[in-house]
Design a protein around this motif. Structure first.
Motif, short mmCIF file in Angstrom:
data_model
loop_
_atom_site.label_atom_id
_atom_site.label_comp_id
_atom_site.label_asym_id
_atom_site.label_seq_id
_atom_site.Cartn_x
_atom_site.Cartn_y
_atom_site.Cartn_z
N ASN A 1 13.66 -6.54 -15.93
CA ASN A 1 14.35 -5.60 -16.83
C ASN A 1 15.23 -4.60 -16.09
N PRO B 1 4.69 -12.59 -22.28
CA PRO B 1 5.89 -12.85 -21.47
C PRO B 1 5.76 -14.13 -20.63
N ASP C 1 6.85 -13.79 -3.20
CA ASP C 1 6.81 -12.32 -3.37
C ASP C 1 7.07 -11.68 -2.00
N LYS D 1 5.35 -8.98 -1.04
CA LYS D 1 4.08 -8.42 -0.55
C LYS D 1 3.33 -9.49 0.23
N ASN E 1 8.25 -14.16 0.97
CA ASN E 1 9.69 -13.95 1.23
C ASN E 1 10.37 -15.03 2.06
N THR F 1 11.16 -12.79 -11.73
CA THR F 1 10.37 -11.73 -12.37
C THR F 1 10.19 -10.54 -11.41
N ARG G 1 7.79 -1.37 -16.52
CA ARG G 1 7.78 0.00 -17.07
C ARG G 1 6.37 0.57 -17.04
N TYR H 1 12.39 -18.10 1.74
CA TYR H 1 13.11 -18.85 0.72
C TYR H 1 13.27 -20.33 1.08
N ILE I 1 17.17 -5.59 -6.39
CA ILE I 1 16.20 -6.68 -6.17
C ILE I 1 16.74 -7.98 -6.77
P1 NAI Z 1 4.59 -6.39 -11.28
O1 NAI Z 1 4.78 -5.09 -10.59
O2 NAI Z 1 3.23 -6.81 -11.66
O3 NAI Z 1 5.23 -7.55 -10.38
C1 NAI Z 1 6.47 -7.47 -9.79
C2 NAI Z 1 6.40 -8.17 -8.46
O4 NAI Z 1 7.72 -8.25 -7.90
C3 NAI Z 1 5.54 -7.43 -7.42
O5 NAI Z 1 4.50 -8.27 -6.98
C4 NAI Z 1 6.52 -7.09 -6.30
O6 NAI Z 1 5.95 -7.16 -5.02
C5 NAI Z 1 7.56 -8.18 -6.50
N1 NAI Z 1 8.83 -7.86 -5.85
C6 NAI Z 1 9.48 -6.67 -5.80
N2 NAI Z 1 10.62 -6.81 -5.09
C7 NAI Z 1 10.70 -8.11 -4.71
C8 NAI Z 1 11.64 -8.86 -3.98
N3 NAI Z 1 12.75 -8.31 -3.49
N4 NAI Z 1 11.39 -10.17 -3.78
C9 NAI Z 1 10.29 -10.75 -4.28
N5 NAI Z 1 9.35 -10.10 -4.98
C10 NAI Z 1 9.56 -8.78 -5.19
O7 NAI Z 1 5.55 -6.38 -12.58
P2 NAI Z 1 5.46 -7.35 -13.85
O8 NAI Z 1 4.62 -6.72 -14.87
O9 NAI Z 1 5.17 -8.71 -13.37
O10 NAI Z 1 6.97 -7.27 -14.39
C11 NAI Z 1 8.02 -7.84 -13.65
C12 NAI Z 1 9.36 -7.55 -14.29
O11 NAI Z 1 9.45 -8.27 -15.54
C13 NAI Z 1 9.60 -6.08 -14.67
O12 NAI Z 1 10.94 -5.72 -14.40
C14 NAI Z 1 9.31 -6.02 -16.14
O13 NAI Z 1 9.95 -4.94 -16.78
C15 NAI Z 1 9.87 -7.37 -16.57
N6 NAI Z 1 9.40 -7.88 -17.84
C16 NAI Z 1 10.33 -8.53 -18.62
C17 NAI Z 1 9.97 -9.10 -19.81
C18 NAI Z 1 10.99 -9.83 -20.63
O14 NAI Z 1 10.70 -10.21 -21.76
N7 NAI Z 1 12.20 -10.05 -20.11
C19 NAI Z 1 8.58 -9.02 -20.31
C20 NAI Z 1 7.68 -8.35 -19.40
C21 NAI Z 1 8.10 -7.81 -18.21
#
Ligand code: NAI
Length: 353
Positions: A162, A271, A74, A76, A105, A119, A124, A107, A140
């Motif tokens: 997404n 998910p 990640d 963060k 970060n 992910t 949303r 790699y 991203i």
């Molecule tokens: P979240 O906000 O809990 O986690 C996202 C993480 O990505 C954060 O910890 C953030 O620091 C990290 N991040 C952001 N930019 C980054 C980068 N450049 N490099 C590495 N890490 C980075 O969000 P959540 O709930 O985990 O969702 C993640 C994504 O998955 C969203 O886009 C959501 O819409 C999508 N999603 C897709 C599903 C599917 O069925 N395809 C189902 C559920 C969520």
């Protein structure tokens, strides 16, 4: 890449007879917690994004013993290291020994991964569509895909961020990765939600239901195939009237939005489990058929697009598309879904990536 073809219990039990000594031991010494038979394969799996979905996904992968090592990455500072350590501390409690490590970060730590799950990106919030996320998430996902492939050029990549269909198309068209190695995860989740709603309508166990959702992974683009859903082989239309079936389909389509409204952010348990199911079929070469978002070249009448269709999943990624016959109504819905996703893909041309 070493692959086991043996079916393992999610908690590490190989099968009942291998587990018999554990059972005997446990019944003889009831207070001693026995460990399960543990299998190591040599897989390395990276999960990018240690948020709700990424962490749950890594947890599920570890508990299913799908890899020797899981790396959580990640941006963060400290987040992935903390979550990885917390998760690894459940190893003796949950009976797995997959090593889980975190990386802020860096790699280099993901080098040589066999499977990578992306992910990272915004989830949303209530009232948002998945499509609202495109501007931020495209940058991203592109950056992450480039970084991953520098260190793991042979990896199979699973896109979760997404709007997933468009993010999968973006990775495919900008990375040069072989099409079979790029898989968008959405249809497995939507199908799981569909089967859950059907089981609730039928008041029967979810695992008695078979059914699939194809098309885009969006509230208006997914297509629950009610005509083909069965309860242990018997069409569900023999038990449920049209009105109920339409409600099940409608509930499925807004399944994610319903949870976002309740929780305040996007869901993660289903998910994360859906990704692990997909990863398991790859690393154990199970050849399961799942709806996944893959590159179409004429199948279902579509080209130059990534969309959810039934595919065989094995050690090479997606290995074949099951191009079965839809009826006219379903085919028209699929074409509409493709149009909507194509419009979203066109937005990529307006972004500076
Ligand atoms: P979240 O906000 O809990 O986690 C996202 C993480 O990505 C954060 O910890 C953030 O620091 C990290 N991040 C952001 N930019 C980054 C980068 N450049 N490099 C590495 N890490 C980075 O969000 P959540 O709930 O985990 O969702 C993640 C994504 O998955 C969203 O886009 C959501 O819409 C999508 N999603 C897709 C599903 C599917 O069925 N395809 C189902 C559920 C969520």
């Amino acid at each position: 890449m070493s692959i086991s073809q043996t079916r393992y219990h999610p908690h590490g039990y190989k099968n009942w007879f291998v587990n018999l000594p554990n059972f005997t031991f446990a019944t003889g010494f009831r207070n001693i917690k026995t460990r399960t038979v543990v299998h190591h394969n040599r897989m390395k799996i990276t999960v990018v994004g240690a948020g709700a979905v990424g962490a749950t996904c890594a947890d599920n992968i570890a508990r299913r013993q799908l890899a020797q090592e899981v790396v959580l990455l990640d941006i963060k500072e400290g987040l992935s290291e903390g979550k990885a350590l917390d998760m690894f501390q459940t190893a003796t409690l949950c009976g797995f020994d997959t090593k889980i490590t975190g990386s802020t970060n860096d790699y280099a730590k993901t080098a040589g991964s066999d499977v990578v799950v992306i992910t990272s990106g915004l989830p949303r919030k209530p009232g948002m569509t998945r499509e609202d996320l495109i501007g931020t998430n495209a940058k991203i996902v592109k950056g992450v895909t480039d970084n991953i492939l520098q260190h793991s050029p042979e990896a199979i990549i699973i896109i979760v961020s997404n709007p997933m269909d468009t993010m999968t198309y973006l990775s495919l068209t900008t990375s040069g990765l072989a099409k079979n190695k790029l898989i968008g995860m959405g249809g497995i989740l939507d199908s799981a939600r569909f089967k859950t709603y059907l089981s609730l309508a039928l008041d029967c166990p979810p695992n008695d239901i078979h059914g699939a959702v194809i098309g885009g992974h969006g509230d208006t683009t997914m297509i629950p195939l009610t005509r083909l859903a069965t309860r242990n082989g018997v069409p569900v239309s023999q038990f449920l009237d049209d009105e109920t079936l339409q409600k099940v389909a409608a509930d499925t389509m807004v399944g994610g939005a319903t949870l976002t409204k309740l929780i305040g952010t996007s869901a993660w348990y289903a998910p994360g489990a859906a990704v692990a199911e997909l990863v398991e079929s790859i690393v154990r070469d199970q050849k399961h058929v799942f709806t996944c978002c893959v590159s179409l070249e004429g199948e279902y009448g579509q080209s130059d697009i990534c969309l959810g269709v039934p595919v065989v999943i094995g050690k090479n990624g997606w290995e074949a598309i099951i191009d079965y016959k839809l009826n006219d109504e379903e085919q028209a819905a699929f074409a509409r879904s493709a149009d909507a996703v194509r419009n979203m893909n066109d937005v990529l041309k307006t972004l500076e990536l």
